[in-house]
Design an enzyme around this catalytic site. Sequence first.
Site, PDB file in Angstrom:
ATOM      1  N   ASP A 220      54.309  40.101  40.155  1.00 48.52           N
ATOM      2  CA  ASP A 220      54.414  40.907  41.366  1.00 48.52           C
ATOM      3  C   ASP A 220      54.007  42.342  41.038  1.00 48.52           C
ATOM      4  O   ASP A 220      54.410  42.895  40.001  1.00 48.52           O
ATOM      5  CB  ASP A 220      55.857  40.882  41.884  1.00 48.52           C
ATOM      6  CG  ASP A 220      55.963  41.395  43.310  1.00 48.52           C
ATOM      7  OD1 ASP A 220      55.026  41.168  44.084  1.00 48.52           O
ATOM      8  OD2 ASP A 220      56.986  42.011  43.634  1.00 48.52           O
ATOM      9  N   ASN A 228      50.706  50.631  49.691  1.00 54.54           N
ATOM     10  CA  ASN A 228      49.923  50.497  50.926  1.00 54.54           C
ATOM     11  C   ASN A 228      50.265  51.600  51.915  1.00 54.54           C
ATOM     12  O   ASN A 228      49.369  52.165  52.566  1.00 54.54           O
ATOM     13  CB  ASN A 228      50.182  49.130  51.561  1.00 54.54           C
ATOM     14  CG  ASN A 228      49.174  48.084  51.110  1.00 54.54           C
ATOM     15  OD1 ASN A 228      48.086  48.421  50.651  1.00 54.54           O
ATOM     16  ND2 ASN A 228      49.524  46.821  51.233  1.00 54.54           N
ATOM     17  N   HIS A 233      45.720  50.598  53.467  1.00 52.11           N
ATOM     18  CA  HIS A 233      45.450  49.183  53.174  1.00 52.11           C
ATOM     19  C   HIS A 233      44.109  48.971  52.461  1.00 52.11           C
ATOM     20  O   HIS A 233      43.976  48.043  51.655  1.00 52.11           O
ATOM     21  CB  HIS A 233      45.489  48.355  54.468  1.00 52.11           C
ATOM     22  CG  HIS A 233      46.880  48.195  54.994  1.00 52.11           C
ATOM     23  ND1 HIS A 233      47.790  47.313  54.470  1.00 52.11           N
ATOM     24  CD2 HIS A 233      47.531  48.836  56.002  1.00 52.11           C
ATOM     25  CE1 HIS A 233      48.935  47.392  55.125  1.00 52.11           C
ATOM     26  NE2 HIS A 233      48.801  48.315  56.074  1.00 52.11           N
ATOM     27  N   ASP A 237      43.734  46.962  49.037  1.00 51.36           N
ATOM     28  CA  ASP A 237      42.827  45.847  48.738  1.00 51.36           C
ATOM     29  C   ASP A 237      42.088  46.079  47.420  1.00 51.36           C
ATOM     30  O   ASP A 237      41.916  45.159  46.612  1.00 51.36           O
ATOM     31  CB  ASP A 237      41.811  45.678  49.874  1.00 51.36           C
ATOM     32  CG  ASP A 237      42.441  45.083  51.129  1.00 51.36           C
ATOM     33  OD1 ASP A 237      43.574  44.584  51.040  1.00 51.36           O
ATOM     34  OD2 ASP A 237      41.782  45.118  52.190  1.00 51.36           O
ATOM     35  N   GLU A 264      50.931  40.420  47.340  1.00 51.34           N
ATOM     36  CA  GLU A 264      50.705  41.109  46.071  1.00 51.34           C
ATOM     37  C   GLU A 264      51.179  40.283  44.883  1.00 51.34           C
ATOM     38  O   GLU A 264      51.308  40.793  43.770  1.00 51.34           O
ATOM     39  CB  GLU A 264      51.436  42.465  46.076  1.00 51.34           C
ATOM     40  CG  GLU A 264      52.944  42.394  45.997  1.00 51.34           C
ATOM     41  CD  GLU A 264      53.623  42.220  47.357  1.00 51.34           C
ATOM     42  OE1 GLU A 264      54.824  42.494  47.443  1.00 51.34           O
ATOM     43  OE2 GLU A 264      52.946  41.823  48.335  1.00 51.34           O
TER      44      GLU A 264
END
Length: 348
Positions: A220, A228, A233, A237, A264
């Site tokens: 994780d 984010n 965002h 990415d 994630e």
Amino acid sequence: MSLTPQENIARLQNENEQLKNDYEAQRGSLEALEYMFAEANKKQLHAELSCMELEHIFASVTDAIWVIREDGIIIRANEAMLDMLGLPVEEVVGHNCNELLNYQLCHTNDCPLKIAQEQEKREYDIRISSSSGIDHHYILNAAPMATIIGTTAIICQFKNITLRKEAEQKLEEANSALSKMARLDGLTQIANRRCFDETIEREWKRLLRSNKTLALILIDIDFFKKYNDFYGHQAGDECLKKVAKALEETVLRPADLVARYGGEEFVLLLPEIDLDGAEHVGKRAIKKVNALQIAHQASDVATVVTLSMGAAMMSPDDKKDFSELIAAADEALYQAKESGRNKIITTR
């Protein structure tokens, strides 16, 4: 002794009657002979017409055709065959077929000439290279036949299926590409959840038979939601892509799988490795991601992007299911988060 006039008349009448009978018999024979000649002429005409039709058909067929004696000498070849060979008729008829066209069936037990003795039809899927080195695919139909003089021969028809083969190859490549795309994560271009699910099930069954171990690391990205929210965002990415690439570079064995588990979360599937080995791989991945120095000002554990990991290992058996392995790794991941993050916790 001289005959009387009455006896001479009777004798002449008998001779006359005999001559009439002979004449009728000769006339009947002549009529029969004339009939036979007429029938023979009709049959000859019919044969000539049939021959002309066959010649026309043979010449106009678009597939390449040739007729070969059982000793390999070519006795007929149509225009399509001549075009295929790129030779005039005088350089084809009368020559041995092996001199003009050599493909993978020649000089083997599957040579079409062998059907001349076996008297059966055969079909072959063959490839012939042109003078320019380009491969062409054909369906070769070969059938036995008898020549006019009664000797054995075969007739071969070459149907060009190169375009069909090319279309089949493109379709196969397209299906393969679609199958690959269906198992790739669109963003990170590593294996997706579907691929992971299929792989862990397959590996569990394989290792069950071989009595070997399977290790799993759940990963994780620490405080990714905050990342984010802080960077946006699009930056998130890009972060996922960089982490995925780093994880791919961490695993070294072809059998190991790196997959995006969701959001994630990532997963490493490591067959035939002990827990110490899995822990070593996890620590190497943590170090590699830390070295990327991806800024994470919103993190509560570091100023760069870090990873938390949970590792578990099992020896598959009939009393267990791979979901237990996932659950054990998930519990270890929870412990890693609770104990400060940016680390790997293993469970035995």
